[in-house]
Write an enzyme that holds these catalytic residues in place. Structure first.
Site, PDB file in Angstrom:
ATOM      1  N   LYS A  16       0.944  -1.303   0.025  1.00  8.10           N
ATOM      2  CA  LYS A  16       0.088  -0.078  -0.054  1.00  8.10           C
ATOM      3  C   LYS A  16       0.822   1.247  -0.089  1.00  8.10           C
ATOM      4  O   LYS A  16       0.578   2.322  -0.614  1.00  8.10           O
ATOM      5  CB  LYS A  16      -0.793  -0.071   1.280  1.00  8.10           C
ATOM      6  CG  LYS A  16      -1.862  -1.133   1.316  1.00  8.10           C
ATOM      7  CD  LYS A  16      -2.902  -1.118   2.554  1.00  8.10           C
ATOM      8  CE  LYS A  16      -1.941  -1.577   3.798  1.00  8.10           C
ATOM      9  NZ  LYS A  16      -1.301  -2.801   3.971  1.00  8.10           N
ATOM     10  N   ASN A  38       0.694   0.021  14.324  1.00 10.68           N
ATOM     11  CA  ASN A  38       0.950  -1.470  13.679  1.00 10.68           C
ATOM     12  C   ASN A  38       1.202  -1.628  12.204  1.00 10.68           C
ATOM     13  O   ASN A  38       1.783  -2.757  11.746  1.00 10.68           O
ATOM     14  CB  ASN A  38      -0.539  -2.174  14.284  1.00 10.68           C
ATOM     15  CG  ASN A  38      -1.785  -1.488  13.808  1.00 10.68           C
ATOM     16  OD1 ASN A  38      -1.767  -0.657  13.308  1.00 10.68           O
ATOM     17  ND2 ASN A  38      -2.855  -2.472  13.755  1.00 10.68           N
ATOM     18  N   GLY A  40       3.155  -0.559   8.824  1.00 11.39           N
ATOM     19  CA  GLY A  40       4.523  -0.405   8.324  1.00 11.39           C
ATOM     20  C   GLY A  40       4.454  -0.299   6.805  1.00 11.39           C
ATOM     21  O   GLY A  40       4.077  -1.328   6.221  1.00 11.39           O
ATOM     22  N   HIS A  41       4.440   0.925   6.417  1.00  7.11           N
ATOM     23  CA  HIS A  41       4.384   1.303   4.869  1.00  7.11           C
ATOM     24  C   HIS A  41       5.419   1.472   4.264  1.00  7.11           C
ATOM     25  O   HIS A  41       6.222   2.719   4.751  1.00  7.11           O
ATOM     26  CB  HIS A  41       3.129   2.132   4.700  1.00  7.11           C
ATOM     27  CG  HIS A  41       1.900   1.836   4.989  1.00  7.11           C
ATOM     28  ND1 HIS A  41       0.756   2.562   5.059  1.00  7.11           N
ATOM     29  CD2 HIS A  41       1.446   0.514   5.612  1.00  7.11           C
ATOM     30  CE1 HIS A  41      -0.274   1.641   5.561  1.00  7.11           C
ATOM     31  NE2 HIS A  41       0.052   0.716   5.863  1.00  7.11           N
ATOM     32  N   THR A  42       6.097   0.931   3.231  1.00  7.81           N
ATOM     33  CA  THR A  42       7.524   0.998   2.804  1.00  7.81           C
ATOM     34  C   THR A  42       7.424   1.803   1.483  1.00  7.81           C
ATOM     35  O   THR A  42       6.754   1.485   0.741  1.00  7.81           O
ATOM     36  CB  THR A  42       8.035  -0.183   2.786  1.00  7.81           C
ATOM     37  OG1 THR A  42       7.945  -1.007   3.561  1.00  7.81           O
ATOM     38  CG2 THR A  42       9.770  -0.257   2.361  1.00  7.81           C
ATOM     39  N   GLN A 224      -3.305  -2.241   7.334  1.00  4.98           N
ATOM     40  CA  GLN A 224      -3.663  -3.417   7.266  1.00  4.98           C
ATOM     41  C   GLN A 224      -4.515  -4.062   5.954  1.00  4.98           C
ATOM     42  O   GLN A 224      -4.062  -3.477   4.994  1.00  4.98           O
ATOM     43  CB  GLN A 224      -4.659  -3.952   8.507  1.00  4.98           C
ATOM     44  CG  GLN A 224      -3.671  -3.560   9.949  1.00  4.98           C
ATOM     45  CD  GLN A 224      -3.842  -2.145  10.355  1.00  4.98           C
ATOM     46  OE1 GLN A 224      -4.790  -1.486  10.557  1.00  4.98           O
ATOM     47  NE2 GLN A 224      -2.492  -1.630  10.799  1.00  4.98           N
ATOM     48  N   THR A 239      -7.137  -7.429  13.386  1.00  7.85           N
ATOM     49  CA  THR A 239      -6.797  -6.028  14.340  1.00  7.85           C
ATOM     50  C   THR A 239      -7.865  -5.655  14.666  1.00  7.85           C
ATOM     51  O   THR A 239      -9.145  -6.208  14.623  1.00  7.85           O
ATOM     52  CB  THR A 239      -5.984  -5.257  13.375  1.00  7.85           C
ATOM     53  OG1 THR A 239      -5.297  -4.200  14.234  1.00  7.85           O
ATOM     54  CG2 THR A 239      -6.585  -4.683  12.277  1.00  7.85           C
ATOM     55  N   GLY A 415       8.508  -4.076  -8.736  1.00 10.30           N
ATOM     56  CA  GLY A 415       9.732  -3.825  -8.116  1.00 10.30           C
ATOM     57  C   GLY A 415       9.491  -2.880  -6.977  1.00 10.30           C
ATOM     58  O   GLY A 415       8.121  -2.069  -6.960  1.00 10.30           O
TER      59      GLY A 415
HETATM   60  P1  GDP Z   1       2.031  -2.048   3.116  1.00 11.05           P
HETATM   61  O1  GDP Z   1       1.970  -2.165   4.774  1.00 11.05           O
HETATM   62  O2  GDP Z   1       1.138  -2.535   2.356  1.00 11.05           O
HETATM   63  O3  GDP Z   1       2.402  -0.610   2.745  1.00 11.05           O
HETATM   64  O4  GDP Z   1       3.454  -3.042   2.456  1.00 11.05           O
HETATM   65  P2  GDP Z   1       4.700  -3.302   3.254  1.00 11.05           P
HETATM   66  O5  GDP Z   1       5.625  -2.073   3.179  1.00 11.05           O
HETATM   67  O6  GDP Z   1       4.718  -3.884   4.579  1.00 11.05           O
HETATM   68  O7  GDP Z   1       5.501  -4.360   2.606  1.00 11.05           O
HETATM   69  C1  GDP Z   1       5.417  -4.575   0.928  1.00 11.05           C
HETATM   70  C2  GDP Z   1       6.991  -4.637   0.813  1.00 11.05           C
HETATM   71  O8  GDP Z   1       7.141  -4.910  -0.566  1.00 11.05           O
HETATM   72  C3  GDP Z   1       8.077  -3.480   1.142  1.00 11.05           C
HETATM   73  O9  GDP Z   1       9.268  -3.896   1.360  1.00 11.05           O
HETATM   74  C4  GDP Z   1       8.130  -2.868  -0.353  1.00 11.05           C
HETATM   75  O10 GDP Z   1       9.154  -2.145  -0.531  1.00 11.05           O
HETATM   76  C5  GDP Z   1       8.193  -4.087  -1.522  1.00 11.05           C
HETATM   77  N1  GDP Z   1       7.265  -4.062  -2.678  1.00 11.05           N
HETATM   78  C6  GDP Z   1       6.271  -3.171  -2.819  1.00 11.05           C
HETATM   79  N2  GDP Z   1       5.926  -3.470  -4.229  1.00 11.05           N
HETATM   80  C7  GDP Z   1       6.662  -4.304  -4.669  1.00 11.05           C
HETATM   81  C8  GDP Z   1       6.841  -5.020  -5.838  1.00 11.05           C
HETATM   82  O11 GDP Z   1       6.058  -4.792  -7.014  1.00 11.05           O
HETATM   83  N3  GDP Z   1       8.049  -5.768  -5.957  1.00 11.05           N
HETATM   84  C9  GDP Z   1       8.957  -6.068  -5.004  1.00 11.05           C
HETATM   85  N4  GDP Z   1       9.908  -7.069  -5.277  1.00 11.05           N
HETATM   86  N5  GDP Z   1       8.531  -5.599  -3.898  1.00 11.05           N
HETATM   87  C10 GDP Z   1       7.572  -4.416  -3.686  1.00 11.05           C
HETATM   88  P1  IMO Z   2       0.150  -2.788   7.489  1.00 11.38           P
HETATM   89  O1  IMO Z   2      -0.877  -1.588   7.233  1.00 11.38           O
HETATM   90  C1  IMO Z   2       0.412  -7.070   8.546  1.00 11.38           C
HETATM   91  C2  IMO Z   2      -1.495  -8.032  12.205  1.00 11.38           C
HETATM   92  C3  IMO Z   2      -0.528  -8.402  13.497  1.00 11.38           C
HETATM   93  C4  IMO Z   2      -1.418  -9.377  14.116  1.00 11.38           C
HETATM   94  C5  IMO Z   2      -3.094  -8.949  13.990  1.00 11.38           C
HETATM   95  C6  IMO Z   2      -3.398  -8.021  15.291  1.00 11.38           C
HETATM   96  O2  IMO Z   2       1.425  -2.762   7.218  1.00 11.38           O
HETATM   97  O3  IMO Z   2      -0.347  -3.963   6.250  1.00 11.38           O
HETATM   98  P2  IMO Z   2      -2.550  -5.732  16.106  1.00 11.38           P
HETATM   99  O4  IMO Z   2      -1.064  -5.212  16.782  1.00 11.38           O
HETATM  100  O5  IMO Z   2      -3.075  -4.969  15.023  1.00 11.38           O
HETATM  101  O6  IMO Z   2      -3.521  -5.835  17.392  1.00 11.38           O
HETATM  102  O7  IMO Z   2      -2.105  -7.166  15.518  1.00 11.38           O
HETATM  103  O8  IMO Z   2      -2.882  -8.270  13.064  1.00 11.38           O
HETATM  104  N1  IMO Z   2      -1.186  -6.631  11.736  1.00 11.38           N
HETATM  105  C7  IMO Z   2      -0.933  -6.676  10.491  1.00 11.38           C
HETATM  106  N2  IMO Z   2      -0.099  -7.603   9.697  1.00 11.38           N
HETATM  107  N3  IMO Z   2       0.320  -5.782   8.138  1.00 11.38           N
HETATM  108  C8  IMO Z   2      -0.173  -4.690   8.914  1.00 11.38           C
HETATM  109  O9  IMO Z   2      -0.335  -3.404   8.615  1.00 11.38           O
HETATM  110  C9  IMO Z   2      -0.735  -5.302  10.122  1.00 11.38           C
HETATM  111  N4  IMO Z   2      -1.225  -4.589  11.431  1.00 11.38           N
HETATM  112  C10 IMO Z   2      -1.380  -5.700  12.220  1.00 11.38           C
HETATM  113  O10 IMO Z   2       0.503  -9.161  12.848  1.00 11.38           O
HETATM  114  O11 IMO Z   2      -1.417 -10.827  13.443  1.00 11.38           O
HETATM  115 MG    MG Z   3       3.332  -3.165   6.094  1.00 10.59          MG
END
Ligand code: GDP
Ligand code: IMO
Ligand code: MG
Length: 428
Positions: A16, A38, A40-42, A224, A239, A415
Site C-alpha cells: 500500500k 501497527n 508499516g508502509h514502505t 492492514q 486487528t 519492483g
Molecule cells: P504495506 O504495509 O502494504 O505498505 O506493505 P509493506 O511495506 O509492509 O510491504 C511491502 C514490501 O514489498 C515492501 O518492502 C516494499 O518495498 C515491497 N514492494 C512493494 N511493491 C513491490 C513490488 O512490486 N515488487 C517487489 N519486489 N517489492 C515490492
Molecule cells: P500494514 O498496514 C500485516 C496483524 C498482526 C496480528 C494482527 C493483530 O503494514 O499492512 P494488532 O497489533 O493490530 O493488534 O495485531 O494484525 N497486523 C498486520 N499484519 N500488516 C499490517 O499493517 C498489520 N497490522 C496488524 O501481525 O496478526
Molecule cells: Mg506493512
C-alpha cells in the site's frame, strides 16, 4: 478526477505504501483513517527506503497529510516518526501534518496490556504487533479512552489518567502480576510533549471539508487489510479496527459521497504475519522461495511473513465488502522464476465446494484450497515499463485474476521503487 481510497485486500503488507506514494503525486491531501503504528508502509525512492507507521505515506511527496479521528495514535511514536522524517529531509511542520483532536491516544498501559495478554495466551496468542492497538480501541468502545483534545486541557487529562490507572493498575498487578504504572509519571510524560504537539492538533474533519469545497483531491490510505478487519476478517486473528473502504469516510470525518475510486492492493501471492488460519499457506520449498525472493519480513516487527498462493475466495470477499473499482497487483516480479503458479479458485470443505469466505475459524481451518495451475513466464519483469511488454503468460495470469475477481487491474507493480510500475489504466 475523484478522491481515492487505497486498501489492502489480504492480510496487510500488500504494498500500500508504495502505491500511495505513487498516487500522491496527483492528489492534494493524504489521510490515514484507521489503525495505528501497527502498520508499516514502505516506500523506496531513488533507491532509498523509508518506512512510515503512522504519518501518511503522502508525506514523502510532500502532500498535506492528515491523521483522522479513526486512527489510534501513540504520541511518542508520532514524535519519533516526525524526527525520522525530518532527518530524511522531509518537511513535517504543522503546515504539512494535522492530527484529529478526536483521535484516541495509545497510552503506556495499552502497550503493557497488549503484551501481557499475548504472553498469557501462550501458543494461542494472536501475534499482535504489541503496540497497544487493541487495548486502545477497546477503551474507545467502552468510553474510557483519552483523546488528543484531552491533552489540550491538562487538568482534564490528569484527572482521566488518574481515574483510569486506578483500574488498569489493578488489572496489571492482580491479573498479570505486572508492575503498576505511576500516574504522575504518565501525566508528566505526556505534558512534556504537549507543547510540541499542540500546533498539529485540530479538527481534521473541518479541514478536509474546506479542502473538498476548494476542489482538493483526497487520497485515503488504508492500513492492514480486509482479512484483518475486526468484523470481516479471520476473527479473532484480526486487528481491532475496521479496515474496509467504507470506514475511510467515518475515520476521516466525512461522508461516503466523497469516496470515488476504491483501489484494492493485491500482492501477486499471499502473506500473513502473526497467527491465524491461512488456507493457501505453503510449507514447502516454494513457500520458502516466495519468502526469500519477496524479502517477506514484517516492516513493523521484523517477523518472517508466512507465504502462500493467491486466494480468490479472499479476493472476492474483499471486492464485495469494499466495492472495489480497481486492483493494483504488486510484487509480480517475485514470481518471475517460478516454473508454475497456482491460483486458489475455491475451497473444498468436507467434500463440498465453497466459493464464499466462511465466518467460522474452525471451518476455515479445514478448508482445502482448490487450485488452477498456470505456467510460469520465467523471465524478468522488473525492468518493463508497459503492460504490452509483459510476457503473454504473465498477462494471462493477470487476466485470470481480473476474470475471477470481476474487478479491472489498473496498475502492476514489478519492483519496490516508484519507477518499477506499469500503469495499465488511469485510476484518476
Ligand atoms: P504495506 O504495509 O502494504 O505498505 O506493505 P509493506 O511495506 O509492509 O510491504 C511491502 C514490501 O514489498 C515492501 O518492502 C516494499 O518495498 C515491497 N514492494 C512493494 N511493491 C513491490 C513490488 O512490486 N515488487 C517487489 N519486489 N517489492 C515490492
Ligand atoms: P500494514 O498496514 C500485516 C496483524 C498482526 C496480528 C494482527 C493483530 O503494514 O499492512 P494488532 O497489533 O493490530 O493488534 O495485531 O494484525 N497486523 C498486520 N499484519 N500488516 C499490517 O499493517 C498489520 N497490522 C496488524 O501481525 O496478526
Ligand atoms: Mg506493512
Amino acid at each position: 478526477m475523484g478522491n481515492i481510497v487505497v486498501i489492502g485486500t489480504q492480510w496487510g503488507d500488500e504494498g500500500k505504501g508504495k502505491i500511495v506514494d505513487l498516487l500522491s503525486e496527483h492528489t492534494d491531501y493524504v489521510i490515514r483513517f484507521q489503525g495505528g503504528n501497527n502498520a508499516g508502509h514502505t516506500m523506496v525512492v531513488n533507491g532509498k527506503e523509508i518506512i512510515s507507521h503512522l504519518i501518511p505515506s503522502g508525506i514523502i511527496q510532500q502532500k498535506k497529510c492528515f491523521i483522522g479521528n479513526g486512527v489510534v495514535v501513540d504520541p511518542m511514536v508520532l514524535l519519533e516518526e516526525m524526527n525520522y522524517l525530518i532527518e530524511n529531509g522531509i518537511n513535517v511542520s504543522p503546515d504539512m501534518l494535522k492530527v484529529s483532536d478526536r483521535a484516541h491516544m495509545i497510552m503506556p498501559y495499552h502497550k503493557h496490556i497488549d503484551m501481557a495478554r499475548e504472553t498469557k495466551k501462550g501458543k494461542n496468542k494472536i501475534g499482535t504487533t504489541g503496540r497497544g492497538i487493541g487495548p486502545c480501541y477497546e477503551d474507545r468502545a467502552t468510553r474510557r479512552g483519552i483523546r488528543f483534545c484531552d491533552l489540550l486541557e491538562p487538568d482534564v487529562f490528569a484527572q482521566k489518567v488518574e481515574t483510569i490507572l486506578d483500574e488498569k493498575n489493578f488489572y496489571l498487578t492482580k491479573y498479570f502480576n505486572s508492575d503498576p504504572l505511576d500516574p504522575q509519571e504518565v501525566i508528566q510524560q505526556f505534558l512534556d510533549i504537549k507543547e510540541r504537539l499542540t500546533p498539529y492538533i485540530t479538527d481534521v474533519s473541518v479541514m478536509l471539508h474546506e479542502g473538498i469545497k476548494s476542489d482538493k483531491k483526497l487520497l485515503f490510505e488504508g492500513a492492514q487489510g480486509t482479512h484483518l478487519d475486526i468484523e470481516h476478517g479471520t476473527y479473532p486473528f484480526v486487528t481491532s479496527s475496521s479496515t474496509a473502504s467504507g470506514n475511510a469516510a467515518c475515520g476521516a470525518g466525512g461522508g461516503p459521497i466523497h469516496l470515488n475510486e476504491i483501489i484494492g492492493i493485491v500482492k501477486a501471492y499471499t502473506t500473513r504475519v502473526g497467527a491465524g488460519p491461512f488456507p493457501t499457506e505453503l510449507f514447502d520449498e516454494t513457500g520458502e522461495t516466495l519468502q526469500q525472493t519477496g524479502s517477506e519480513f514484517g516492516a513493523t516487527t521484523g517477523r518472517k511473513r508466512r507465504c502462500g498462493w493467491l486466494d480468490m475466495v479472499m479476493l472476492r470477499h474483499t471486492a464485495r465488502l469494499n466495492s472495489l473499482t480497481g486492483l493494483v497487483i504488486t510484487k509480480l516480479d517475485v514470481l518471475d522464476d517460478l516454473d508454475e503458479i497456482k491460483i486458489c479458485t475455491h475451497y473444498s470443505y468436507k467434500g463440498k465446494d465453497l466459493y464464499d469466505f466462511p465466518a467460522s475459524i474452525n471451518v476455515l481451518k479445514e478448508c482445502e484450497p482448490v487450485y488452477e495451475t498456470l505456467p510460469g513466464w520465467k523471465s524478468k519483469t522488473s525492468n518493463l515499463l508497459n503492460f504490452d511488454q509483459l510476457p503473454q503468460i504473465a498477462q494471462d495470469y493477470l487476466a485470470r485474476i481480473e476474470q475471477l475477481v470481476e474487478v479491472p487491474i489498473k496498475i502492476v507493480s514489478v519492483g519496490p521503487g516508484r519507477e518499477a510500475t506499469i500503469i495499465k489504466e488511469s485510476v484518476f
